[in-house]
Design an enzyme around this catalytic site. Sequence first.
Site, short mmCIF file in Angstrom:
data_model
loop_
_atom_site.label_atom_id
_atom_site.label_comp_id
_atom_site.label_asym_id
_atom_site.label_seq_id
_atom_site.Cartn_x
_atom_site.Cartn_y
_atom_site.Cartn_z
N ILE A 11 57.77 35.61 73.71
CA ILE A 11 58.75 36.15 74.65
C ILE A 11 59.72 35.07 75.11
O ILE A 11 60.93 35.26 75.12
CB ILE A 11 58.05 36.80 75.87
CG1 ILE A 11 57.14 37.92 75.40
CG2 ILE A 11 59.08 37.31 76.86
CD1 ILE A 11 57.81 39.01 74.61
N ASP A 30 58.05 23.68 76.65
CA ASP A 30 56.70 24.02 76.25
C ASP A 30 55.85 22.75 76.31
O ASP A 30 56.33 21.66 75.95
CB ASP A 30 56.67 24.61 74.84
CG ASP A 30 55.43 25.46 74.59
OD1 ASP A 30 55.56 26.70 74.57
OD2 ASP A 30 54.33 24.88 74.45
N LYS A 202 54.73 47.49 84.61
CA LYS A 202 54.41 46.88 83.32
C LYS A 202 52.98 47.20 82.90
O LYS A 202 52.71 47.57 81.74
CB LYS A 202 54.60 45.37 83.42
CG LYS A 202 54.04 44.57 82.26
CD LYS A 202 54.74 44.86 80.95
CE LYS A 202 54.19 43.94 79.86
NZ LYS A 202 54.83 44.19 78.57
N ASN A 206 51.38 49.89 79.50
CA ASN A 206 50.43 49.56 78.44
C ASN A 206 49.08 50.24 78.65
O ASN A 206 48.38 50.55 77.69
CB ASN A 206 50.27 48.04 78.35
CG ASN A 206 51.49 47.40 77.72
OD1 ASN A 206 52.09 47.93 76.81
ND2 ASN A 206 51.89 46.25 78.24
N ARG A 209 49.12 53.76 77.21
CA ARG A 209 48.92 53.77 75.76
C ARG A 209 47.45 53.49 75.42
O ARG A 209 46.88 54.11 74.51
CB ARG A 209 49.84 52.75 75.10
CG ARG A 209 51.32 53.07 75.30
CD ARG A 209 52.20 51.93 74.81
NE ARG A 209 52.11 51.78 73.37
CZ ARG A 209 52.56 50.71 72.72
NH1 ARG A 209 53.11 49.71 73.39
NH2 ARG A 209 52.46 50.62 71.42
N GLY A 253 44.76 45.95 69.38
CA GLY A 253 45.05 44.52 69.43
C GLY A 253 46.37 44.24 70.09
O GLY A 253 47.00 45.11 70.68
N CYS A 256 49.31 42.73 74.69
CA CYS A 256 49.57 43.60 75.84
C CYS A 256 48.51 44.68 76.02
O CYS A 256 47.76 44.66 77.00
CB CYS A 256 50.94 44.27 75.68
SG CYS A 256 52.34 43.16 75.89
N LYS A 313 49.16 45.00 64.00
CA LYS A 313 49.97 46.16 63.66
C LYS A 313 50.80 45.84 62.43
O LYS A 313 50.91 44.68 62.02
CB LYS A 313 50.87 46.60 64.83
CG LYS A 313 51.96 45.62 65.20
CD LYS A 313 52.70 46.05 66.45
CE LYS A 313 53.42 47.35 66.33
NZ LYS A 313 54.59 47.29 65.42
N LYS A 397 43.58 53.50 58.68
CA LYS A 397 44.90 53.83 59.24
C LYS A 397 45.51 55.09 58.59
O LYS A 397 46.67 55.39 58.84
CB LYS A 397 45.86 52.65 59.04
CG LYS A 397 45.38 51.33 59.65
CD LYS A 397 45.38 51.35 61.16
CE LYS A 397 46.76 51.22 61.71
NZ LYS A 397 46.77 51.06 63.18
#
Length: 427
Positions: A11, A30, A202, A206, A209, A253, A256, A313, A397
Amino acid sequence: MKLVVMGLGYIGLPTAVMFAKHGVKVHGVDINEQVVETLQNKALHIEEPGLGEMLVEAIDSGNLTFGTTPVPADGFIIAVPTPVNPDKSANLNYVRSATKMINPFLQKDNLVVLESTSPPGTTLKVLAPILEETGLKVGKDLHVAYSPERVLPGKLLEELVNNNRIVGGVNAKSSIMTERIYKIFVKGIIHQTDATTAEMVKLMENTYRDVNIALANELARIAENVGCDIWKAVELANCHPRVNVHSPGPGVGGHCIAVDPWFLVEASPEDATLIRTARSINDGVPEIVATQIKECIDGIDQPKVALLGLAYKGNIGDARESPSITILQHLQEMGISCSVHDPYVLDKRITNQCETVEQTVQDADCLVLLTDHNEYKELDLKALTPLMRHALLYDTKNMIDKEKAERAGFKYEKVGKSQINTNLLHL
């Protein structure tokens, strides 16, 4: 204007690059020196379509620099990881550390925005007290807000620009200033609220879902027991105008959905019973899948399983919290030999990765599809069956048509369709 972005991961880096592309002077920070060196050499340490080209342009423009320490700026964006501890509580050490790092560089009227997914109250109860160690008063001398990312890996750059955004300030002025910053590149609607509500939104997104996926995974177990095809049942149920059942699979997975609901459980453990149950269901799916794979190859001497897909994914290189890795671990603990392939992921923790699908399936007894990469949807199944010792395909899947697989010589099974036939290989 100058911004400092703390954290250069999935992000923080795209956010820094996006601001720099739109004319803002940005310094990315970082603590990983290797990450900083890689970026300074105009290379990426993460996978995201289009980001590499945009990175080079931003550096060449002079708008983007990198380092391991902050610099004075007008605004500071904190986009560091917030993982869960072994007890499922939120680990906010990265947020605390990043905040303390910027403290020496803060000046009156600076803006500080937290983007890291956080439990409700983090901005007011964790971030603000650390910032006020500078002697500057949050809401008066410092403008502080929470604005979560809401993007999909693989479409990050597009969604950073076009998705709606939530901005939650500690006061109205903080919200206004934060909206003004993001309007530099955001084309979606920016919704203002307070910091705690923004944090809650936020997590709710998630968790919604996650709960729906848990329902689908539970329905898949029921379908296996009663003898129906869950995929067909989901398709038909979703013909109802007010129903949207999610798809089952090998587990949940990503950084989030597999993590964020625990923050709500931590915030109100006595009330979050549904959320906790959903998390437990989804966390338990990889072991169920591994057990079903074991049942498929029962009776085979020294069986070998070929696993296709490490990413959590399809069509991305992100394996964070991936159920594929958990399934692999369960199979190895069962004493089952595994070979693994993923065109996007090279995980140094896994020693048995192969370069091609053909190498992966060589002498295998069961081919398992774990990630819905486009490459796997178009497999030349007829070319694979001769390479395998036993041609069994287990699809988690619903990627491959059963008749197509059987024409290629495979015995075919998938998640959520009747009980796995333990004698399937011996028919």
